[in-house]
Design a protein around this motif. Structure first.
Motif, PDB file in Angstrom:
ATOM      1  N   LEU A   9       9.809   4.841   5.449  1.00 15.07           N
ATOM      2  CA  LEU A   9      10.547   4.643   4.454  1.00 15.07           C
ATOM      3  C   LEU A   9      10.442   4.009   2.916  1.00 15.07           C
ATOM      4  N   ARG A  10      10.675   2.648   4.603  1.00 13.65           N
ATOM      5  CA  ARG A  10      10.918   1.247   3.819  1.00 13.65           C
ATOM      6  C   ARG A  10       9.171   0.670   3.583  1.00 13.65           C
ATOM      7  N   GLU A  11       8.518   1.195   4.060  1.00 17.16           N
ATOM      8  CA  GLU A  11       6.987   0.711   3.437  1.00 17.16           C
ATOM      9  C   GLU A  11       6.840   2.168   2.208  1.00 17.16           C
ATOM     10  N   ALA A  12       7.133   3.238   2.394  1.00 16.72           N
ATOM     11  CA  ALA A  12       6.712   3.304   0.936  1.00 16.72           C
ATOM     12  C   ALA A  12       7.946   3.002   0.143  1.00 16.72           C
ATOM     13  N   VAL A  13       8.572   3.113  -0.364  1.00 11.91           N
ATOM     14  CA  VAL A  13      10.263   2.364  -1.250  1.00 11.91           C
ATOM     15  C   VAL A  13       9.482   1.305  -1.535  1.00 11.91           C
ATOM     16  N   HIS A  14       9.529   0.475  -1.117  1.00 20.38           N
ATOM     17  CA  HIS A  14       8.503  -1.016  -1.409  1.00 20.38           C
ATOM     18  C   HIS A  14       8.570  -0.904  -2.114  1.00 20.38           C
ATOM     19  N   ALA A  15       6.911   0.221  -1.618  1.00 18.57           N
ATOM     20  CA  ALA A  15       6.170  -0.629  -2.486  1.00 18.57           C
ATOM     21  C   ALA A  15       6.506   0.068  -4.473  1.00 18.57           C
ATOM     22  N   LEU A  16       7.055   0.803  -3.794  1.00 15.77           N
ATOM     23  CA  LEU A  16       7.381   1.366  -5.865  1.00 15.77           C
ATOM     24  C   LEU A  16       8.361   0.721  -5.674  1.00 15.77           C
ATOM     25  N   SER A  17       9.394  -0.319  -5.208  1.00 15.26           N
ATOM     26  CA  SER A  17      10.400  -0.963  -6.093  1.00 15.26           C
ATOM     27  C   SER A  17      11.078  -2.268  -5.018  1.00 15.26           C
ATOM     28  N   PRO A  18      10.078  -3.168  -5.697  1.00 11.78           N
ATOM     29  CA  PRO A  18       9.917  -4.268  -4.855  1.00 11.78           C
ATOM     30  C   PRO A  18      11.772  -5.032  -4.561  1.00 11.78           C
TER      31      PRO A  18
END
Length: 114
Positions: A9-18
């Motif tokens: 989840l972190r990796e997916a969200v980080h791709a969208l929001s740094p």
């Protein structure tokens, strides 16, 4: 398994929001718990079988934080009779949460797994 799910989840969200912050902590603002807030806390504490005065945490820990939004990952074991009891408190009657019925249903569904 929970840690693996959160990492994905972190990796997916980080791709969208740094702006993503991992494992963030938010200080509890005690003045929010005076009056009605304290009543709600005491009500839930008693419903869960607490004796004496409800403990007050100094900070809350969340899995993810983006700006001013915090996220806490819940899997099946978090939905149980104790969670259901907290969801029946007056705070959820006096404030509007669109997800409340779904969370109550999840508590009833996953109680045996918890």
């Amino acid at each position: 398994m929970r840690d693996v799910k959160i990492q994905v989840l972190r990796e997916a969200v980080h791709a969208l929001s740094p702006e993503l912050e991992d494992n963030s902590e938010v200080a509890v603002q005690e003045h929010f718990l005076t009056g009605k807030g304290q009543d709600w806390l005491e009500e839930v504490f008693r419903a869960l079988g607490g004796k004496g005065r409800a403990p007050l945490l100094k900070k809350l820990k969340f899995d993810l934080k983006i700006g001013r939004n915090v996220f806490l990952y819940d899997d099946e074991v978090h939905f149980n009779r104790y969670r259901l009891e907290t969801l029946r408190s007056r705070v959820y009657e006096e404030m509007t949460f669109e997800w409340i019925a779904a969370h109550k249903r999840l508590c009833r569904t996953y109680e045996k797994a918890a």
